[in-house]
Scaffold this motif. Structure first.
Motif, PDB file in Angstrom:
ATOM      1  N   ILE A 198       0.819  -1.290  -0.059  1.00  0.00           N
ATOM      2  CA  ILE A 198       0.133   0.094  -0.071  1.00  0.00           C
ATOM      3  C   ILE A 198       0.968   1.218   0.130  1.00  0.00           C
ATOM      4  CG2 ILE A 198      -0.234   0.445   2.495  1.00  0.00           C
ATOM      5  CD1 ILE A 198      -3.135   0.928   1.897  1.00  0.00           C
ATOM      6  N   TRP A 199       2.036   1.159   0.837  1.00  0.00           N
ATOM      7  CA  TRP A 199       2.951   2.386   0.934  1.00  0.00           C
ATOM      8  C   TRP A 199       3.425   2.665  -0.540  1.00  0.00           C
ATOM      9  CZ3 TRP A 199       1.722   4.567   5.050  1.00  0.00           C
ATOM     10  CH2 TRP A 199       1.219   3.475   6.277  1.00  0.00           C
ATOM     11  N   THR A 200       3.516   1.910  -1.566  1.00  0.00           N
ATOM     12  CA  THR A 200       4.012   2.367  -2.900  1.00  0.00           C
ATOM     13  C   THR A 200       2.919   2.307  -3.873  1.00  0.00           C
ATOM     14  OG1 THR A 200       4.833   0.072  -3.224  1.00  0.00           O
ATOM     15  CG2 THR A 200       6.311   1.707  -2.265  1.00  0.00           C
ATOM     16  N   ASP A 201       1.697   2.461  -3.439  1.00  0.00           N
ATOM     17  CA  ASP A 201       0.736   2.153  -4.398  1.00  0.00           C
ATOM     18  C   ASP A 201       0.532   3.718  -5.212  1.00  0.00           C
ATOM     19  OD1 ASP A 201      -1.952   1.106  -5.566  1.00  0.00           O
ATOM     20  OD2 ASP A 201      -2.723   3.059  -4.587  1.00  0.00           O
ATOM     21  N   THR A 202       0.353   4.071  -6.124  1.00  0.00           N
ATOM     22  CA  THR A 202       0.341   5.296  -6.816  1.00  0.00           C
ATOM     23  C   THR A 202      -0.921   6.170  -6.296  1.00  0.00           C
ATOM     24  OG1 THR A 202      -0.788   4.416  -8.623  1.00  0.00           O
ATOM     25  CG2 THR A 202       1.641   4.766  -8.842  1.00  0.00           C
ATOM     26  N   GLY A 203      -1.966   5.594  -6.193  1.00  0.00           N
ATOM     27  CA  GLY A 203      -3.096   6.271  -5.609  1.00  0.00           C
ATOM     28  C   GLY A 203      -2.606   6.762  -4.196  1.00  0.00           C
ATOM     29  N   MET A 247      -0.095   7.146  -2.425  1.00  0.00           N
ATOM     30  CA  MET A 247       0.872   8.185  -2.474  1.00  0.00           C
ATOM     31  C   MET A 247       0.542   9.521  -2.753  1.00  0.00           C
ATOM     32  SD  MET A 247       4.626   6.295  -3.620  1.00  0.00           S
ATOM     33  CE  MET A 247       4.026   6.204  -5.278  1.00  0.00           C
ATOM     34  N   GLU A 248      -0.598   9.502  -3.439  1.00  0.00           N
ATOM     35  CA  GLU A 248      -1.363  10.909  -3.770  1.00  0.00           C
ATOM     36  C   GLU A 248      -1.995  11.592  -2.724  1.00  0.00           C
ATOM     37  OE1 GLU A 248      -1.114  12.727  -6.564  1.00  0.00           O
ATOM     38  OE2 GLU A 248       0.332  11.338  -7.324  1.00  0.00           O
ATOM     39  N   LEU A 249      -2.336  10.699  -1.510  1.00  0.00           N
ATOM     40  CA  LEU A 249      -3.065  11.153  -0.516  1.00  0.00           C
ATOM     41  C   LEU A 249      -2.203  11.866   0.443  1.00  0.00           C
ATOM     42  CD1 LEU A 249      -4.936   7.692   0.538  1.00  0.00           C
ATOM     43  CD2 LEU A 249      -5.809   9.814  -0.860  1.00  0.00           C
ATOM     44  N   SER A 250      -2.767  12.859   1.180  1.00  0.00           N
ATOM     45  CA  SER A 250      -2.238  13.550   2.147  1.00  0.00           C
ATOM     46  C   SER A 250      -2.345  12.640   3.304  1.00  0.00           C
ATOM     47  CB  SER A 250      -3.109  14.704   2.637  1.00  0.00           C
ATOM     48  OG  SER A 250      -4.454  14.453   3.128  1.00  0.00           O
ATOM     49  N   TRP A 251      -1.249  13.165   4.287  1.00  0.00           N
ATOM     50  CA  TRP A 251      -1.081  12.182   5.454  1.00  0.00           C
ATOM     51  C   TRP A 251      -2.473  11.649   6.148  1.00  0.00           C
ATOM     52  CZ3 TRP A 251      -2.935  13.496  10.338  1.00  0.00           C
ATOM     53  CH2 TRP A 251      -3.125  14.836  10.552  1.00  0.00           C
ATOM     54  N   GLY A 252      -3.378  12.873   6.215  1.00  0.00           N
ATOM     55  CA  GLY A 252      -4.717  12.824   6.968  1.00  0.00           C
ATOM     56  C   GLY A 252      -5.566  11.812   6.304  1.00  0.00           C
ATOM     57  N   ALA A 253      -5.631  11.689   4.935  1.00  0.00           N
ATOM     58  CA  ALA A 253      -6.415  10.869   4.165  1.00  0.00           C
ATOM     59  C   ALA A 253      -5.670   9.453   3.949  1.00  0.00           C
ATOM     60  CB  ALA A 253      -6.367  11.402   2.706  1.00  0.00           C
ATOM     61  N   ARG A 254      -4.552   9.487   4.149  1.00  0.00           N
ATOM     62  CA  ARG A 254      -3.922   7.982   4.270  1.00  0.00           C
ATOM     63  C   ARG A 254      -4.143   7.230   5.686  1.00  0.00           C
ATOM     64  NH1 ARG A 254       2.411   9.441   2.608  1.00  0.00           N
ATOM     65  NH2 ARG A 254       2.087  10.020   0.492  1.00  0.00           N
ATOM     66  N   LEU A 255      -4.304   8.220   6.604  1.00  0.00           N
ATOM     67  CA  LEU A 255      -4.721   7.683   7.970  1.00  0.00           C
ATOM     68  C   LEU A 255      -6.112   7.221   8.060  1.00  0.00           C
ATOM     69  CD1 LEU A 255      -4.116   6.970  11.026  1.00  0.00           C
ATOM     70  CD2 LEU A 255      -4.620   9.188  11.307  1.00  0.00           C
ATOM     71  N   LEU A 256      -6.933   8.301   7.243  1.00  0.00           N
ATOM     72  CA  LEU A 256      -8.343   7.792   7.133  1.00  0.00           C
ATOM     73  C   LEU A 256      -8.595   6.298   6.340  1.00  0.00           C
ATOM     74  CD1 LEU A 256     -11.423   8.576   7.341  1.00  0.00           C
ATOM     75  CD2 LEU A 256     -11.230   9.881   5.319  1.00  0.00           C
ATOM     76  N   PHE A 257      -7.733   6.178   5.349  1.00  0.00           N
ATOM     77  CA  PHE A 257      -8.069   5.200   4.325  1.00  0.00           C
ATOM     78  C   PHE A 257      -7.660   3.723   5.363  1.00  0.00           C
ATOM     79  CE2 PHE A 257      -6.065   2.414   0.878  1.00  0.00           C
ATOM     80  CZ  PHE A 257      -7.502   1.929   0.567  1.00  0.00           C
ATOM     81  N   ILE A 258      -6.640   3.924   6.001  1.00  0.00           N
ATOM     82  CA  ILE A 258      -5.999   2.805   6.664  1.00  0.00           C
ATOM     83  C   ILE A 258      -7.016   2.548   7.884  1.00  0.00           C
ATOM     84  CG2 ILE A 258      -4.437   1.968   8.330  1.00  0.00           C
ATOM     85  CD1 ILE A 258      -2.242   3.248   6.208  1.00  0.00           C
TER      86      ILE A 258
END
Length: 178
Positions: free
Chosen positions: A11-16, A18-29
């Motif tokens: 997930i950490w190297t998925d192009t989509g 990687m486009e997310l802000s840190w907050g959106a990454r945390l939300l997604f996880i």
């Protein structure tokens, strides 16, 4: 018994992703960890804030923006059913193998009922059907419509209506992240 949710290390190297802000990454996880056995969860901003950001100083309106970001760059769809907002992780079965799955109590995502907001509701398919019927009716009365030369005369109305529908929904329906 608590069910274990695993986040694929890729997930950490998925192009989509990687486009997310840190907050959106945390939300997604957080959404992955909160999803039921069919990859669905409560998608209201208020519920997501309470479940994923309980002690953080973040507003519900900021969560809404993060949801839009997550939907734009990942394989998540937010939708409405029975007056409630839910989410569906579209690649859920590819990454999660649940040993003893339980049936979801959340209504499933219905891809055929996308509305102009990019969110789903139960009546969206009725609106889409009305639009299609109007376009076909209007187009069949238009003598100046032109389609590919390989078409039979009776196919012209159907071709023009389909082209109008495609152009009408281009930009309204969010494109899936690649």
């Amino acid at each position: 018994m608590a069910r274990k949710r695993m986040v694929n290390p890729d997930i950490w190297t998925d192009t989509g992703f990687m486009e997310l802000s840190w907050g959106a990454r945390l939300l997604f996880i957080g959404m992955i960890s909160r999803a039921d056995d069919e990859g669905r969860g409560n998608g209201s901003a208020k519920s997501l804030k309470a479940a994923i950001f309980p002690s953080d100083d973040i507003t519900v309106s900021r969560i809404e923006k993060l949801k839009d970001e997550v939907q734009q760059f990942t394989r998540v769809k937010f939708y409405e059913a029975n007056g409630q907002i839910y989410y569906q992780l579209l690649k859920w079965r590819l990454y999660q193998q649940i040993q003893y799955p339980s049936k979801s109590s959340i209504p499933p995502l219905n891809e055929d009922s996308l509305n102009a907001t990019g969110k789903l509701n139960e009546d969206s398919h009725k609106l889409t059907n009305k639009l299609v019927n109007k376009l076909i009716s209007a187009d069949s009365m238009n003598e100046e419509s032109h389609g590919p030369s390989s078409m039979r005369p009776g196919d012209l109305e159907q071709y023009s209506a389909k082209e109008k529908i495609k152009s009408m929904f281009k930009g309204i329906v969010p494109q899936e992240a690649k």
